[in-house]
Design an enzyme around this catalytic site. Structure first.
Site, mmCIF file in Angstrom:
data_model
loop_
_atom_site.group_PDB
_atom_site.id
_atom_site.type_symbol
_atom_site.label_atom_id
_atom_site.label_comp_id
_atom_site.label_asym_id
_atom_site.label_seq_id
_atom_site.Cartn_x
_atom_site.Cartn_y
_atom_site.Cartn_z
ATOM 1 C CG HIS A 1 -3.026 10.764 -24.394
ATOM 2 N ND1 HIS A 1 -3.360 11.099 -23.172
ATOM 3 C CD2 HIS A 1 -1.462 11.092 -24.078
ATOM 4 C CE1 HIS A 1 -2.706 11.026 -22.189
ATOM 5 N NE2 HIS A 1 -1.409 11.311 -22.764
ATOM 6 N NE ARG B 1 -1.302 17.214 -12.361
ATOM 7 C CZ ARG B 1 -0.821 16.329 -11.606
ATOM 8 N NH1 ARG B 1 -0.704 16.399 -10.304
ATOM 9 N NH2 ARG B 1 0.155 15.539 -12.157
ATOM 10 C CD GLU C 1 4.289 16.748 -22.208
ATOM 11 O OE1 GLU C 1 3.705 18.006 -21.822
ATOM 12 O OE2 GLU C 1 4.133 15.710 -22.456
ATOM 13 C CD GLU D 1 -5.886 15.594 -14.574
ATOM 14 O OE1 GLU D 1 -4.486 15.888 -14.501
ATOM 15 O OE2 GLU D 1 -6.553 15.039 -14.974
ATOM 16 C CE LYS E 1 3.387 17.530 -14.327
ATOM 17 N NZ LYS E 1 3.885 16.356 -15.089
ATOM 18 C CG HIS F 1 4.071 11.430 -24.213
ATOM 19 N ND1 HIS F 1 2.787 11.089 -24.132
ATOM 20 C CD2 HIS F 1 4.413 12.320 -23.432
ATOM 21 C CE1 HIS F 1 2.127 12.106 -23.296
ATOM 22 N NE2 HIS F 1 3.053 12.794 -22.903
ATOM 23 C CE LYS G 1 -1.915 13.597 -14.640
ATOM 24 N NZ LYS G 1 -2.936 13.671 -15.432
ATOM 25 C CG ASN H 1 -4.918 17.039 -19.354
ATOM 26 O OD1 ASN H 1 -3.884 16.201 -18.862
ATOM 27 N ND2 ASN H 1 -5.932 16.822 -18.549
ATOM 28 N NE ARG I 1 -4.054 -2.265 2.027
ATOM 29 C CZ ARG I 1 -3.757 -3.166 2.658
ATOM 30 N NH1 ARG I 1 -2.817 -3.227 3.568
ATOM 31 N NH2 ARG I 1 -4.522 -4.305 2.433
ATOM 32 C CG HIS J 1 -1.108 15.882 -23.099
ATOM 33 N ND1 HIS J 1 -0.418 16.773 -23.161
ATOM 34 C CD2 HIS J 1 -0.120 14.893 -22.683
ATOM 35 C CE1 HIS J 1 0.765 16.947 -22.923
ATOM 36 N NE2 HIS J 1 1.235 15.634 -22.386
#
Ligand SMILES: NC(=O)c1ccc[n+]([C@@H]2O[C@H](COP(=O)([O-])OP(=O)(O)OC[C@H]3O[C@@H](n4cnc5c(N)ncnc54)[C@H](O)[C@@H]3O)[C@@H](O)[C@H]2O)c1
Length: 358
Positions: free
Chosen positions: A252, A241, A185, A237, A227, A264, A143, A245, A121, A248
């Site tokens: 994606h 945030r 980015e 998010e 960032k 990417h 993330k 994206n 965990r 993206h």
């Protein structure tokens, strides 16, 4: 060198060190976590000299260290690789008093972050990003995700590493296609900050491409601090945030349609140009600002034209986890530095994209 401490909640603090020479700080920071033992997990593409220097540094502080490598690249973002990492953790005797040190590109960091967040965990985690993209983006923000059933990043967790050490000198020897990948980015972060930052990138692009150490250091620092500033305001998010994206949604889709043959970084470059073009239509983004964005990407060695049909891209976009229950909501610039979240009908987005792809 900058050191930024992100206090996420009372139990979790993430320390990010960015700048030339930062790698030499790793062992000291890991010592501060008081680990019983450490597993160094390296991307198989990372030169041995980097991995050896990390292991020597940690052992030099008297830590018990095991080291292993797993594959690198998008192919490592699978449940199979994550299971391999979990098994390596068991075999190395990792407990919640241990630290996983992941060294590699964004893919290896994503798979390791997911494995570390779920093993017992959650165990302590340090990242050493070794590609441009991993340094300027993937290593910060907490993330992680793996790819499942043809969908990109469908399974993952929010899990901030305890330590991130970002040393731009590592970028000096990267193969060119991996070196340039991260700059999409950086251009995205500049677009979020405002027009003058995109113009700045254009003026320093030659020095970046020549891998001038001082300029690379500035670019990586700019990107990471931008960032982190967004993440600090919204680390799960729910608001600001979402701006990260930009580029993206289409990016994606290009990655998936290409079967991940388009990386990417290159897919995001194409996605930024496509989404800036959408913004000129629906939000009146001035054409010269969209052109500035394309010029910065081109000068930084990235592609801007899309070779896939709108139908192919939209069918993949419909699988995007962010849109499973409805229409696509895409952050787009009204002006560079001034964004709005725009909700589209699928038909409208298909029509806009088909103008770009035919
Ligand atoms: N979690 C996030 O916030 C986040 C953000 C952006 C991107 N990503 C993810 O990052 C991934 C892309 O990462 P990437 O662009 O770093 O590529 P990558 O991790 O796929 O690596 C590309 C190649 O570079 C090799 N490599 C790594 N370090 C090297 C080095 N120092 N020298 C030579 N080769 C080296 C790898 O082995 C691989 O073959 C995507 O899966 C993307 O979804 C995640």
């Amino acid at each position: 060198m900058d050191e930024v401490t992100l206090t996420l909640h009372e139990e979790k603090v993430s320390r990010v060190v960015v700048g030339s020479g930062a790698l030499s700080r790793l062992a000291g920071l890991v010592t501060g976590l008081d680990p019983l033992n450490v597993l160094v997990l390296a991307d198989s593409g990372v030169p041995d000299s980097i991995v050896d220097s990390v292991v020597n540094q940690l052992e030099g502080r008297g830590m018990t260290v095991s080291a292993s490598s797993v594959g690198g690249g998008e192919g490592v973002k699978t449940l199979g690789s994550v299971e391999k990492i979990w098994r390596l953790m068991v075999a190395s005797g990792l407990t919640r008093r241990s630290v996983l040190v992941a060294i590699g590109g964004g893919s290896l960091l994503d798979a390791s972050g997911f494995a570390a967040s779920t093993y017992m965990r959650g165990i302590k985690l340090a990242y050493v990003p070794t590609t441009t993209l991993a340094q300027v983006d993937a290593a910060v923000g907490g993330k992680n995700a793996i790819d499942v059933g043809g969908g990109k990043n469908l399974v993952g967790t929010f899990y901030h590493p305890d330590i991130v050490v970002i040393d731009p000198t590592i970028l000096a020897n990267l193969p060119n296609h991996i070196f340039v990948d991260g700059f999409s980015e950086v251009v995205k972060h500049a677009a979020i900050r405002g027009k003058r930052w995109v113009s700045w990138l254009l003026t320093i692009a030659d020095a970046v491409m020549a891998r001038d150490e001082k300029v690379l250091n500035e670019v990586v620092r700019f990107s990471v601090l931008t960032k982190l500033d967004v993440i600090r305001r919204d680390y799960k998010e729910r608001g600001a945030r979402v701006l990260l994206n930009f580029g993206h949604t289409v990016g994606h889709a290009i990655e998936v349609v290409s079967g991940y043959r388009i990386s990417h970084g290159k897919a995001v470059a194409m996605g930024l140009v496509a989404e800036a073009s959408l913004a000129t239509k629906v939000l009146g983004l001035p054409m010269d600002e969209a052109d500035l964005l394309s010029a910065a990407l081109t000068e930084l060695g990235l592609p801007t034209g899309i070779g896939y049909s709108a139908e192919e891209l939209v069918s993949v976009m419909r699988l995007d986890k962010k849109f499973l229950n409805g229409r696509p909501r895409i952050p787009l610039p009204r002006r560079l530095g001034d964004f709005e979240i725009v909700e589209f009908e699928w038909g409208v987005i298909a029509a806009c994209l088909s103008e770009l792809t035919h």
